[in-house]
Design an enzyme around this catalytic site. Structure first.
Site, PDB file in Angstrom:
ATOM      1  N   ASN A   1      -8.088   3.645   9.637  1.00 40.56           N
ATOM      2  CA  ASN A   1      -9.209   1.620  10.212  1.00 40.56           C
ATOM      3  C   ASN A   1      -8.078   0.852   9.546  1.00 40.56           C
ATOM      4  O   ASN A   1      -7.985  -0.105  10.048  1.00 40.56           O
ATOM      5  CB  ASN A   1     -10.104   2.670   9.317  1.00 40.56           C
ATOM      6  CG  ASN A   1     -11.491   1.119   9.372  1.00 40.56           C
ATOM      7  OD1 ASN A   1     -11.478   0.185  10.807  1.00 40.56           O
ATOM      8  ND2 ASN A   1     -12.923   1.407   9.981  1.00 40.56           N
ATOM      9  N   ASP A   2      -8.430   0.686   8.175  1.00 38.87           N
ATOM     10  CA  ASP A   2      -7.746  -0.596   7.667  1.00 38.87           C
ATOM     11  C   ASP A   2      -6.602  -1.040   7.663  1.00 38.87           C
ATOM     12  O   ASP A   2      -6.359  -1.883   7.940  1.00 38.87           O
ATOM     13  CB  ASP A   2      -8.145  -0.733   6.190  1.00 38.87           C
ATOM     14  CG  ASP A   2      -9.284   0.053   5.314  1.00 38.87           C
ATOM     15  OD1 ASP A   2     -10.303  -0.450   6.560  1.00 38.87           O
ATOM     16  OD2 ASP A   2      -9.629   0.286   4.453  1.00 38.87           O
ATOM     17  N   VAL A   3      -5.777   0.394   7.771  1.00 41.57           N
ATOM     18  CA  VAL A   3      -4.515   0.143   8.130  1.00 41.57           C
ATOM     19  C   VAL A   3      -3.604  -0.394   9.836  1.00 41.57           C
ATOM     20  O   VAL A   3      -2.842  -1.145   9.576  1.00 41.57           O
ATOM     21  CB  VAL A   3      -3.586   1.263   7.789  1.00 41.57           C
ATOM     22  CG1 VAL A   3      -3.508   1.613   5.822  1.00 41.57           C
ATOM     23  CG2 VAL A   3      -4.040   2.089   8.880  1.00 41.57           C
TER      24      VAL A   3
ATOM     25  N   ALA B   1     -11.792   0.047   2.793  1.00 41.93           N
ATOM     26  CA  ALA B   1     -12.078  -1.600   2.255  1.00 41.93           C
ATOM     27  C   ALA B   1     -13.219  -1.913   2.796  1.00 41.93           C
ATOM     28  O   ALA B   1     -13.519  -3.383   1.740  1.00 41.93           O
ATOM     29  CB  ALA B   1     -10.968  -1.843   2.573  1.00 41.93           C
TER      30      ALA B   1
END
Length: 491
Positions: free
Chosen positions: A418-420, A460
Site C-alpha cells: 500500500n504505502d510503497v 502509515a
C-alpha cells in the site's frame, strides 16, 4: 597501574580466522544466491570463536577472562568438570530452543523474531556488564578493587547500549507481533524528556570514569532501559524496517563494548561488523524513505496523522474485479510487474504467486517482481519470502532498477502492498509519507490491486489514490485465496 593482558597467540589466530568467516558471511548474505554459503561461514566462524573461548578461559581464577597464555605453543584446557558441564548444558538448552524456534516460526513472524533476538543480545550485554562491575577482578579489569579507567568507559557504554537495545527491541517486538498497535504513542514534551535522559546517561558515563560508586552504574542502567522504551514507543509502524536495522546496529555495538571488557577479540570483531553493517542498512532504509535517521527517531511516519490502522476518510467511486477478470488481463499482457507487500506475507501467498507467474510465463508473458526496500516489516522481508518460494533471482528487481518500466507495462499486480505504491508520497506535501520514493504503478496501463477490503488504509495511515483510478481494478479478498482463484482461471 593498569596491566596489559597477555593473549595466547594461537587464540588470537583462531579469532582472526573467525573474524574472516564473519566477513565472508556478511558478503554472502548480500545476495540471495550466496546467502546459504554466507550462513555457513557465519556458523563456522561462531563455532571457532566459541570453542576457542572455552579452551582459553580460566573459570574461577583472577585472570579467568583475560585469555592469559600459560603455553604459547599450545592451548591449555582450563575448564574444571563442573563448570564445563554447566556451560555445555547452557549451550545445549540454547541450541534446542533455537532449533525448535527456527523450525516452528512462520516467515510472517520473522520480523518480531529478529526483534526478540536483538533484545536477548542487549540483555546479555547488560548482564555481562553487571557481572564485571560486581566482580571486576574475575574479569581482569581491576587492581585492588579499583576498576581500570578504560574498563569503566567500556562498561558504561556497554550497559547503556545494551539496555537501550533490550527495552527498544521489546517495544518493537510488541508492535510487530500485534500486542501494541502500529499507531505512534506520543508523550507530552517527549523530545525534551528524551534529550534530558540521554544527556543524563552521557553525563553519568563520564562521571563513572572518575567514581565507580554503585549508584552511578545502576542509574545508568535504569535510565538506559527507560530511554529504549521512550525512543521506540513514538515510532509508527511504517518505520519498523528502520527500527529493526537500527536495533541490529545497537546490539552489535553493545557486543563490541562487552568484548573489550572481556578482552575477547571475537566479540569485538563480531560486534563491530554487526554494528557497522546495521548502521549502513539503517542509512539505506532511511534513504529509501527519503528521511533522515533523526526524523525517524523523533517520531516516525504517522506521528501527526495518527498512522497505523486508520480508516478511509471519504467514499469515492472505484471498480471491483474478479479473479477471472485479472486472469484474462494478465494472460493478454506482454509484461506484468508484481509488487508484493506485507499482505502477501500475512496470507502466505508467495508459493501460489510463483505458480501464477509460472502459468503466465507459459503463455509468453514476461513477469518481473518489484521490491521496495521498506516493504514488509524488516529489511529484505519480501526477498526472503520470494526466495522461500523459489522465485528466480533474475526476476526480482529493486525500486531504482524497475520503476521506470511501469509506464511501458501492461499490468501492475499489487499484492498486499500500500504505502510503497501510494502517489501521495510525491504529490501531497501534507502526507506523512511525502518524499518517500514509491513505485509508479499508477503509470501502468492496468493496475490490479489485491486488498482485503476498502475500509482500511496502509500502515502509515494514509489513503491511496491508486484505488480510485480509472485504470485500477480492486480485487477484494484474502491475497492467497484470490491468487489461487486466478491460477484456476488461468487453467
Amino acid at each position: 597501574m593498569e596491566e596489559a593482558v597477555a593473549i595466547n597467540p594461537w587464540a588470537a589466530l583462531a579469532y582472526l580466522v573467525a573474524g574472516v568467516c564473519f566477513i565472508l558471511a556478511l558478503r554472502g548474505l548480500s545476495s540471495p544466491t550466496s546467502s546459504q554459503r554466507g550462513n555457513r561461514f557465519g556458523m563456522i566462524g561462531m563455532t571457532i570463536a566459541v570453542v576457542t573461548t572455552l579452551i582459553t578461559h580460566v573459570p574461577g581464577h583472577g585472570d579467568s577472562f583475560g585469555l592469559v597464555a600459560e603455553d604459547t605453543a599450545s592451548f591449555v584446557f582450563h575448564l574444571d568438570t563442573v563448570t564445563l558441564i554447566e556451560i555445555l548444558a547452557a549451550i545445549g538448552i540454547g541450541a534446542a530452543i533455537g532449533v525448535v524456534t527456527a523450525r516452528r516460526i512462520a516467515m510472517t513472524a520473522m520480523p518480531q523474531l529478529v526483534a526478540a533476538f536483538h533484545s536477548l543480545v542487549g540483555l546479555a550485554a547488560v548482564l555481562v556488564a553487571a557481572a564485571a562491575f560486581l566482580n571486576p577482578e574475575a574479569f581482569g579489569i581491576a587492581a585492588a578493587g579499583e576498576i581500570f579507567t578504560q574498563s569503566r568507559i567500556e562498561m558504561g557504554l556497554g550497559v547503556a547500549i545494551g539496555a537501550i537495545t533490550f527495552s527498544g527491541s521489546v517495544i518493537a517486538f510488541l508492535k510487530l507481533n500485534g500486542n501494541m498497535g502500529g499507531k505512534p504513542i506520543l508523550l507530552p514534551a517527549r523530545h525534551v524528556i528524551n534529550l534530558a535522559v540521554l544527556a543524563g546517561i552521557i553525563g553519568l558515563v563520564g562521571y563513572f570514569t572518575q567514581d565507580q560508586a554503585p549508584w552511578i552504574f545502576w542509574t545508568i542502567t535504569i535510565l538506559s532501559f527507560a530511554i529504549g522504551f521512550l525512543l521506540i514507543i513514538p515510532i509508527g509502524g511504517a518505520d519498523m524496517p528502520v527500527v529493526v536495522s537500527m536495533l541490529n546496529s545497537y546490539s552489535g555495538w553493545a557486543a563490541a563494548a562487552m568484548g573489550f571488557t572481556l578482552h575477547n577479540t571475537a566479540m569485538i570483531i563480531t560486534g563491530a561488523l554487526v554494528g557497522s553493517s546495521g548502521a549502513i542498512l539503517s542509512y539505506i532504509m532511511c534513504r529509501a524513505m527519503n528521511r533522515s535517521f533523526i526524523s525517524v527517531i523523533a517520531g516516525g511516519f504517522g506521528g501527526d496523522a495518527g498512522g497505523g490502522g486508520g480508516e478511509v476518510k471519504e467514499q469515492r467511486p472505484w471498480k471491483r474485479g474478479s479473479a477471472e477478470d485479472a486472469a484474462f488481463l494478465m494472460s493478454q499482457a506482454d509484461q506484468v510487474i508484481i509488487v508484493p507487500g506485507y499482505g502477501m506475507a500475512v496470507s502466505q501467498a508467495q508459493h501460489v504467486l510463483r505458480e501464477m507467474a509460472d502459468k503466465l510465463k507459459e503463455e509468453g508473458v514476461k513477469v518481473k517482481y518489484a521490491i521496495h526496500p521498506v516493504a514488509g516489516r524488516m529489511p529484505g522481508h519480501m526477498n526472503v519470502l520470494l526466495a522461500e518460494a523459489n522465485v528466480p533471482y533474475d526476476e526480482v528487481f529493486e525500486l531504482e532498477d524497475i520503476n521506470s518500466e511501469f509506464a511501458q507495462t501492461d499490468v501492475a499486480f499489487i499484492i498486499g502492498a500500500n504505502d510503497v505504491v501510494n502517489p501521495a508520497a510525491k504529490t501531497d506535501k501534507s502526507s506523512p509519507i511525502y518524499g518517500m520514493p514509491v513505485f509508479d504503478v499508477n503509470k501502468a496501463k492496468t493496475v490490479l490491486f489485491i486488498k482485503r477490503s476498502m475500509g482500511g488504509v496502509g500502515y502509515a495511515g494514509v489513503d491511496n489514490d491508486v484505488f480510485y483510478q480509472d485504470n485500477t481494478m480492486m480485487l477484494l479478498a484474502d491475497a492467497k485465496k484470490m491468487v489461487e482463484e486466478i491460477v484456476k482461471a488461468l487453467g
